[in-house]
Enzyme design. Structure first.
Site, PDB file in Angstrom:
ATOM      1  N   ARG A   1       2.725  27.819  18.189  1.00  0.00           N
ATOM      2  CA  ARG A   1       2.160  29.124  18.572  1.00  0.00           C
ATOM      3  C   ARG A   1       1.690  29.067  20.020  1.00  0.00           C
ATOM      4  NH1 ARG A   1      -2.132  30.589  14.008  1.00  0.00           N
ATOM      5  NH2 ARG A   1      -2.727  28.439  14.452  1.00  0.00           N
TER       6      ARG A   1
ATOM      7  N   ASP B   1       0.210  30.231  23.659  1.00  0.00           N
ATOM      8  CA  ASP B   1      -0.894  31.081  24.096  1.00  0.00           C
ATOM      9  C   ASP B   1      -0.387  32.219  24.975  1.00  0.00           C
ATOM     10  OD1 ASP B   1      -2.664  29.371  22.816  1.00  0.00           O
ATOM     11  OD2 ASP B   1      -3.111  28.229  24.632  1.00  0.00           O
TER      12      ASP B   1
ATOM     13  N   ARG C   1      -2.713  22.645  28.549  1.00  0.00           N
ATOM     14  CA  ARG C   1      -3.265  23.173  29.810  1.00  0.00           C
ATOM     15  C   ARG C   1      -4.567  22.482  30.191  1.00  0.00           C
ATOM     16  NH1 ARG C   1      -4.337  28.740  30.037  1.00  0.00           N
ATOM     17  NH2 ARG C   1      -4.346  29.015  27.776  1.00  0.00           N
TER      18      ARG C   1
END
Length: 287
Positions: free
Chosen positions: A56, A58, A211
């Site tokens: 999934r 972002d 990230r």
């Protein structure tokens, strides 16, 4: 019939993969296109399209090698796509917006689960930190950084984070979800042009993990933090305000790997059991 769908998308105008009321998401666009292509009545809850995805992403994150599956009634599949999955690819791409493309649709092998059968996911984060690599035509998928980064120092630091750890310091926690992951690779390189790329591969990732890792390495690469700060972050298992999450635009899901068809069901079973055990016991792993 379970269908495996391989797709790619530009995440710049999406609020991530997962459906969110009132927001544009990849899952919502794909589910709507599938419902139309397969002639599923929108007011029939019994036949609601449920799309299960490998990873999934972002908001703002791109994908070149995303994988998902959907279960379709055999009779409806036969009526809606007489030529089989190949025809469904054409129909879906005719219905989807141009920033989402279905690459292949195939009947999934027995035991296939897009999420739980996966062996690993591979992401790449790209940074332009030199004037010679600056290109406004790729600003949507490459992070522009004003100062040159120390590639070798970043790579050396990255190796200290590889392995099976509790990555709570690098994740946005979800209630009841484990933050234990096995980081298989974390490499910092430059291509022939000089564009910096952080390549990361793991069995799975928690929310914002990639990230956050990139943000940590950038802080070391430009000298704001020493190399040992990265392992210090890992040991604390708490989010540090000094650890910046890198912007989404530089991140792309490149590939999802699966075992041989004969091993798909076993892999899914093992993954589910392991994840449930971690979440039930709250297991911690020493870094």
């Amino acid at each position: 019939m379970r269908l495996r769908i391989d797709l790619a998308y530009d995440g710049g105008d999406f609020h991530g993969w997962a459906v969110q009321p009132g927001l544009r998401t990849v899952q919502a666009e794909l589910a709507a296109a599938l419902a139309t292509a397969l002639r599923i009545p929108p007011d029939d809850p019994a036949e609601r399209v449920e799309v299960v995805v490998a990873g999934r992403t972002d908001a703002g994150v791109h994908a070149r090698g995303q994988v998902c599956h959907v279960d379709v009634d055999d009779a409806r599949m036969a009526r809606s796509a007489a030529d089989g999955p190949a025809r469904l690819v054409r129909r879906l791409n005719g219905l989807l917006p141009p920033d989402v493309r279905v690459r292949t649709v195939a009947e999934a092998a027995p035991g296939f689960d897009a999420r739980y059968s996966a062996l690993w996911r591979r992401y790449a984060y790209r940074v332009s930190d030199r004037p010679t690599t600056s290109d406004p035509l790729r600003r949507g998928w490459v992070l522009s950084w004003p100062r040159e980064l120390d590639t070798e120092l970043m790579h050396q630091t990255a190796q200290t984070l590889v392995g099976r750890h509790d990555f709570a310091s690098f994740c946005k926690r979800r209630v009841g979800a484990t933050t234990i992951r096995t980081l298989l690779d974390l490499d910092v390189t430059r291509d022939a042009e000089g564009l910096l790329e952080v390549g990361v591969r793991a069995d799975a990732f928690c929310h914002s993990m990639v990230r956050s890792l990139v943000g940590c390495l950038i802080a070391v690469g430009e000298g704001r933090q020493v190399a040992s700060w990265a392992t210090g972050q890992l040991a604390t298992r708490r989010r540090d305000p000094a650890l910046t999450v890198a912007r989404a635009r530089g991140l792309t899901l490149e590939e999802v790997a699966y075992p041989a068809d004969a091993d798909l069901a076993q892999r899914a079973s093992v993954t589910r059991a392991t994840r449930q055990e971690h979440e039930a016991t709250g297991e911690r792993v020493e870094p």
